[in-house]
Design an enzyme around this catalytic site. Sequence first.
Site, mmCIF file in Angstrom:
data_model
loop_
_atom_site.group_PDB
_atom_site.id
_atom_site.type_symbol
_atom_site.label_atom_id
_atom_site.label_comp_id
_atom_site.label_asym_id
_atom_site.label_seq_id
_atom_site.Cartn_x
_atom_site.Cartn_y
_atom_site.Cartn_z
ATOM 1 N NE ARG A 28 5.693 -0.902 10.774
ATOM 2 C CZ ARG A 28 4.614 -0.926 9.995
ATOM 3 N NH1 ARG A 28 4.617 -0.277 8.855
ATOM 4 N NH2 ARG A 28 3.559 -1.611 10.365
ATOM 5 N NE ARG A 54 1.510 -5.565 11.304
ATOM 6 C CZ ARG A 54 2.766 -5.415 10.857
ATOM 7 N NH1 ARG A 54 3.776 -5.889 11.551
ATOM 8 N NH2 ARG A 54 2.985 -4.799 9.738
ATOM 9 N NE ARG A 77 6.894 -3.196 6.897
ATOM 10 C CZ ARG A 77 5.581 -2.962 6.792
ATOM 11 N NH1 ARG A 77 5.083 -2.440 5.695
ATOM 12 N NH2 ARG A 77 4.767 -3.260 7.772
ATOM 13 N NE ARG A 97 -4.778 -1.598 9.775
ATOM 14 C CZ ARG A 97 -3.712 -1.110 9.123
ATOM 15 N NH1 ARG A 97 -3.745 0.091 8.618
ATOM 16 N NH2 ARG A 97 -2.622 -1.833 9.004
ATOM 17 C CE LYS A 157 -2.306 -1.088 3.770
ATOM 18 N NZ LYS A 157 -1.847 -2.443 4.174
HETATM 19 P P1 ADP Z 1 1.020 -2.076 7.558
HETATM 20 O O1 ADP Z 1 1.994 -1.293 6.761
HETATM 21 O O2 ADP Z 1 1.609 -3.284 8.200
HETATM 22 O O3 ADP Z 1 -0.261 -2.347 6.870
HETATM 23 P P2 ADP Z 1 0.316 0.301 9.062
HETATM 24 O O4 ADP Z 1 1.563 1.077 9.051
HETATM 25 O O5 ADP Z 1 -0.771 0.751 8.142
HETATM 26 O O6 ADP Z 1 0.659 -1.229 8.821
HETATM 27 O O7 ADP Z 1 -0.299 0.222 10.530
HETATM 28 C C1 ADP Z 1 0.456 -0.280 11.613
HETATM 29 C C2 ADP Z 1 -0.435 -0.468 12.832
HETATM 30 O O8 ADP Z 1 -1.041 0.802 13.172
HETATM 31 C C3 ADP Z 1 -1.621 -1.423 12.652
HETATM 32 O O9 ADP Z 1 -1.273 -2.758 12.885
HETATM 33 C C4 ADP Z 1 -2.600 -0.854 13.705
HETATM 34 O O10 ADP Z 1 -2.262 -1.266 15.005
HETATM 35 C C5 ADP Z 1 -2.371 0.637 13.638
HETATM 36 N N1 ADP Z 1 -3.309 1.295 12.665
HETATM 37 C C6 ADP Z 1 -2.955 1.897 11.500
HETATM 38 N N2 ADP Z 1 -4.052 2.373 10.855
HETATM 39 C C7 ADP Z 1 -5.116 2.033 11.624
HETATM 40 C C8 ADP Z 1 -6.517 2.197 11.502
HETATM 41 N N3 ADP Z 1 -7.065 2.809 10.433
HETATM 42 N N4 ADP Z 1 -7.325 1.711 12.486
HETATM 43 C C9 ADP Z 1 -6.796 1.106 13.553
HETATM 44 N N5 ADP Z 1 -5.492 0.898 13.728
HETATM 45 C C10 ADP Z 1 -4.650 1.351 12.794
#
Ligand code: ADP
Length: 190
Positions: free
Chosen positions: A134, A145, A128, A89, A14
């Site tokens: 992270r 996740r 990653r 989400r 993404k």
């Molecule tokens: P990834 O790149 O692994 O998809 P993100 O960077 O988008 O992960 O998000 C990392 C973490 O931040 C998620 O696992 C969640 O805990 C939190 N998070 C991010 N966006 C949201 C959201 N829209 N609603 C709830 N939690 C979120």
Amino acid sequence: MLNIVIFGPPGSGKGTQSENLIKTYNLEHISTGDLLRKEISTNTQLGALAKGHMDKGELVPDDVIIGMIDSFLDKMKNANGVIFDGFPRTVAQAEALQELLKTYKTDVNVTLNLNVPDEELITRLIERGKTSGRSDDNLETIKTRLQTYNNQTKPVLDFYKKQGVAVDIKGVGTIDAIFADIKKAVDAVK
Ligand code: ADP
């Protein structure tokens, strides 16, 4: 406004494809994950709350996230459009976004659903983890996740399918080949 939701499990690309979209269509970008990590790195109260959830692979509560999106949109009144990355989400977040966008007389134009098999996701996320710094890029958290995605986030796709705006994108291949498919889907609604 051209509003794009870039959707898919963790590790589906993404963030990478958002960068291509920004360059090609001159859009604003909001990544809720990046915003939350910024809150953590600047030691805010919100950051401390978020970190507890993120490190476990769980979602941050909807009201926190919706509040962040609300203040972001407030600054975007004159934008060409917005890429929503990592948001919504949950179905509650998708509904809240629709209500907020209504006040700007706009809606989500397309939801790009990046399809990547679980095994490939796990490999990518572990890779990653070696460089991202992270704290949620470790095997145990990655597994949670993916479960969180299947249980809470996947239903968001049905929400957008019902509205006829979801497009499936094969998320495996070169970054350029994947973006070529994305571009076709976006040009079709532009
Ligand atoms: P990834 O790149 O692994 O998809 P993100 O960077 O988008 O992960 O998000 C990392 C973490 O931040 C998620 O696992 C969640 O805990 C939190 N998070 C991010 N966006 C949201 C959201 N829209 N609603 C709830 N939690 C979120």
